[in-house]
Design an enzyme around this catalytic site. Sequence first.
Site, PDB file in Angstrom:
ATOM      1  N   LEU A 176      49.823   1.751  66.212  1.00 20.49           N
ATOM      2  CA  LEU A 176      49.757   0.295  65.993  1.00 20.49           C
ATOM      3  C   LEU A 176      51.136  -0.357  65.972  1.00 20.49           C
ATOM      4  CD1 LEU A 176      47.070  -0.168  63.194  1.00 20.49           C
ATOM      5  CD2 LEU A 176      46.848  -0.604  65.638  1.00 20.49           C
ATOM      6  N   ARG A 177      52.181   0.446  65.901  1.00 19.87           N
ATOM      7  CA  ARG A 177      53.523  -0.134  65.763  1.00 19.87           C
ATOM      8  C   ARG A 177      53.862  -1.074  66.922  1.00 19.87           C
ATOM      9  NH1 ARG A 177      58.957  -0.137  66.203  1.00 19.87           N
ATOM     10  NH2 ARG A 177      60.074  -0.380  64.236  1.00 19.87           N
ATOM     11  N   LYS A 178      53.633  -0.642  68.131  1.00 20.42           N
ATOM     12  CA  LYS A 178      53.964  -1.491  69.279  1.00 20.42           C
ATOM     13  C   LYS A 178      53.172  -2.804  69.256  1.00 20.42           C
ATOM     14  CE  LYS A 178      54.609  -1.479  74.310  1.00 20.42           C
ATOM     15  NZ  LYS A 178      53.973  -2.698  74.692  1.00 20.42           N
ATOM     16  N   GLU A 195      55.758   2.301  58.833  1.00 15.80           N
ATOM     17  CA  GLU A 195      57.158   2.618  58.551  1.00 15.80           C
ATOM     18  C   GLU A 195      57.282   3.682  57.470  1.00 15.80           C
ATOM     19  OE1 GLU A 195      59.637   1.566  60.514  1.00 15.80           O
ATOM     20  OE2 GLU A 195      58.121   0.464  61.645  1.00 15.80           O
ATOM     21  N   VAL A 225      54.662  -4.893  66.213  1.00 16.34           N
ATOM     22  CA  VAL A 225      56.078  -5.268  66.264  1.00 16.34           C
ATOM     23  C   VAL A 225      56.462  -5.964  67.568  1.00 16.34           C
ATOM     24  CG1 VAL A 225      58.438  -4.352  66.200  1.00 16.34           C
ATOM     25  CG2 VAL A 225      56.720  -3.467  64.632  1.00 16.34           C
TER      26      VAL A 225
END
Length: 139
Positions: free
Chosen positions: A97-99, A49, A102
Amino acid sequence: MYYVNVEQIAVRLDTIPELTEALKALASDWKGELLQGLAQERALHLAIETVTDVGSYLIDGFIMRDASSYEDIVEIIGGEGVFPAELQESLTELVKLRKPIVQDYYAWQRAELHPLTVKLTELLPAFKSAVESYLKREL
């Protein structure tokens, strides 16, 4: 004339030393315990983020082309010379890595030390320094 929200960029960059300290502590004492896994997951999420928020502020402020994805944010600001080319691959790996973190959190391997946990202890401060230098140079 550009309006770059330097204050909001600085607020986000100022989280990096604390985040880096947490990542170092996790990596140095890793036992694969649940709380460590959850802390690592959150630290990686905050790193993602931070990079994407800062990137979005830069894109908006300097009127760069619109980003279509998190990876695109990194590509755009990298292409504009915000950070050195050698950071591009690792920053892209980070935002990818966000997907998994999250949306697919139920499948995240919390007992494993993610390789980026160690790598980010140098990558994030380098990103912070590069952004600050870019702002000083461009403004």
